[in-house]
Motif scaffolding. Structure first.
Motif, PDB file in Angstrom:
ATOM      1  N   GLU A 171       0.796  -1.225   0.000  1.00  0.00           N
ATOM      2  CA  GLU A 171       0.000   0.000   0.000  1.00  0.00           C
ATOM      3  C   GLU A 171       0.834   1.283   0.000  1.00  0.00           C
ATOM      4  O   GLU A 171       0.432   2.271  -0.622  1.00  0.00           O
ATOM      5  CB  GLU A 171      -0.966  -0.004   1.181  1.00  0.00           C
ATOM      6  CG  GLU A 171      -2.154  -0.941   0.997  1.00  0.00           C
ATOM      7  CD  GLU A 171      -2.957  -0.618  -0.255  1.00  0.00           C
ATOM      8  OE1 GLU A 171      -3.247   0.587  -0.492  1.00  0.00           O
ATOM      9  OE2 GLU A 171      -3.282  -1.544  -0.999  1.00  0.00           O
ATOM     10  N   PRO A 172       2.006   1.329   0.674  1.00  0.00           N
ATOM     11  CA  PRO A 172       2.799   2.559   0.593  1.00  0.00           C
ATOM     12  C   PRO A 172       3.174   2.951  -0.831  1.00  0.00           C
ATOM     13  O   PRO A 172       3.256   4.147  -1.144  1.00  0.00           O
ATOM     14  CB  PRO A 172       4.047   2.222   1.426  1.00  0.00           C
ATOM     15  CG  PRO A 172       3.558   1.234   2.436  1.00  0.00           C
ATOM     16  CD  PRO A 172       2.569   0.389   1.671  1.00  0.00           C
ATOM     17  N   LEU A 173       3.370   1.965  -1.699  1.00  0.00           N
ATOM     18  CA  LEU A 173       3.695   2.269  -3.093  1.00  0.00           C
ATOM     19  C   LEU A 173       2.528   2.951  -3.782  1.00  0.00           C
ATOM     20  O   LEU A 173       2.698   3.926  -4.527  1.00  0.00           O
ATOM     21  CB  LEU A 173       4.065   0.987  -3.845  1.00  0.00           C
ATOM     22  CG  LEU A 173       5.195   0.137  -3.276  1.00  0.00           C
ATOM     23  CD1 LEU A 173       5.401  -1.102  -4.145  1.00  0.00           C
ATOM     24  CD2 LEU A 173       6.477   0.936  -3.165  1.00  0.00           C
ATOM     25  N   LEU A 174       1.332   2.450  -3.527  1.00  0.00           N
ATOM     26  CA  LEU A 174       0.145   2.997  -4.173  1.00  0.00           C
ATOM     27  C   LEU A 174      -0.211   4.373  -3.619  1.00  0.00           C
ATOM     28  O   LEU A 174      -0.638   5.256  -4.358  1.00  0.00           O
ATOM     29  CB  LEU A 174      -1.025   2.025  -4.006  1.00  0.00           C
ATOM     30  CG  LEU A 174      -0.783   0.613  -4.568  1.00  0.00           C
ATOM     31  CD1 LEU A 174      -1.993  -0.279  -4.302  1.00  0.00           C
ATOM     32  CD2 LEU A 174      -0.473   0.665  -6.057  1.00  0.00           C
ATOM     33  N   ARG A 175      -0.010   4.542  -2.315  1.00  0.00           N
ATOM     34  CA  ARG A 175      -0.284   5.859  -1.724  1.00  0.00           C
ATOM     35  C   ARG A 175       0.675   6.912  -2.274  1.00  0.00           C
ATOM     36  O   ARG A 175       0.285   8.045  -2.563  1.00  0.00           O
ATOM     37  CB  ARG A 175      -0.194   5.786  -0.205  1.00  0.00           C
ATOM     38  CG  ARG A 175      -1.360   5.062   0.453  1.00  0.00           C
ATOM     39  CD  ARG A 175      -1.413   5.343   1.940  1.00  0.00           C
ATOM     40  NE  ARG A 175      -0.265   4.765   2.635  1.00  0.00           N
ATOM     41  CZ  ARG A 175      -0.275   3.552   3.188  1.00  0.00           C
ATOM     42  NH1 ARG A 175      -1.358   2.794   3.123  1.00  0.00           N
ATOM     43  NH2 ARG A 175       0.790   3.102   3.819  1.00  0.00           N
ATOM     44  N   ALA A 176       1.950   6.531  -2.415  1.00  0.00           N
ATOM     45  CA  ALA A 176       2.931   7.472  -2.956  1.00  0.00           C
ATOM     46  C   ALA A 176       2.615   7.806  -4.413  1.00  0.00           C
ATOM     47  O   ALA A 176       2.758   8.955  -4.844  1.00  0.00           O
ATOM     48  CB  ALA A 176       4.338   6.901  -2.828  1.00  0.00           C
ATOM     49  N   GLN A 177       2.179   6.794  -5.181  1.00  0.00           N
ATOM     50  CA  GLN A 177       1.799   7.063  -6.565  1.00  0.00           C
ATOM     51  C   GLN A 177       0.604   8.016  -6.613  1.00  0.00           C
ATOM     52  O   GLN A 177       0.559   8.919  -7.458  1.00  0.00           O
ATOM     53  CB  GLN A 177       1.457   5.778  -7.308  1.00  0.00           C
ATOM     54  CG  GLN A 177       0.980   6.053  -8.734  1.00  0.00           C
ATOM     55  CD  GLN A 177       0.565   4.816  -9.504  1.00  0.00           C
ATOM     56  OE1 GLN A 177       1.378   4.222 -10.194  1.00  0.00           O
ATOM     57  NE2 GLN A 177      -0.696   4.414  -9.395  1.00  0.00           N
TER      58      GLN A 177
END
Length: 211
Positions: A171-177
């Motif tokens: 999820e951190p990857l998607l939030r950053a995107q």
């Protein structure tokens, strides 16, 4: 006075996403083979991966010589590697075969340029190739993908983790995107935003993960 550039990514605060990037302790190493035209691209999502993943290598190039100089052979030696790219003989990541893979190679570039990297580097075709059988919908709304099932590079890696290492939270990857997208869209007039959603972009950047 101009605001100082980020000391981590070198970008202006208006486009930097470092402040929202959380560490992701991925088990499988990810090797990004990035086309030179993507380096520093304001819409690219590899910078999200660079700020979040603890096990990541980014090699920039197109030819075998360029990747060789950056140690690709060393990274592949003695490791069961898989290529996330749809080929004629690719297998679904959801298959049992993916469980044998220790590290993943992902191509980063427009569809055309990613395919060119594969074409120019026959050693990559010696690796088992994988695709997503049922990928999620992309939220990379800066540009609309030409086909359903095509994801940005960050989305592809996030979904790869979902399937291959359930203990890792992507999820951190998607939030950053999402932050990257929001910051990019802040500079786009409303009528251009609508236009971007109307027609697929043939130069959509990311990883072709389904066909």
């Amino acid at each position: 006075m101009a605001r100082a550039l980020c000391t981590r990514c070198g970008l202006h605060p208006n486009t930097c996403v470092c402040e929202v990037c959380e560490q992701v302790n991925n088990h499988h190493r990810v090797i990004i083979l990035q086309h030179p035209s993507e380096v520093g691209h304001s819409k690219g999502t590899v910078r999200v991966l660079q700020q979040c993943l603890t096990r990541l290598e980014v090699l920039v190039g197109e030819s075998p010589a360029s990747f060789s100089q950056q140690g690709l052979e060393r990274l592949l030696t003695g490791t069961r590697s898989g290529l996330l790219f749809p080929c004629a003989d690719s297998q679904p990541v959801e298959s049992n075969a993916a469980g044998q893979i220790d590290q993943w190679l992902v191509l980063d570039g427009t569809w055309r340029k990613a395919a060119k990297i594969l074409h120019l580097n026959p050693q990559l075709r010696q690796l088992p190739c994988f695709h997503f059988a049922d990928p999620p919908a992309s939220h990379y709304r800066i540009r609309k993908a030409p086909k359903a099932g095509q994801l940005s590079t960050a989305e592809a890696v996030a979904y790869l983790f979902t399937l291959t290492e359930p203990a890792t939270d992507p999820e951190p990857l998607l939030r950053a995107q999402d932050t990257l997208i929001r910051k990019r869209l802040a500079f786009v007039p409303d009528h251009h935003k609508a236009k971007d959603h109307e027609a697929p972009d043939p130069e959509f950047r990311g990883s072709l993960t389904n066909y």
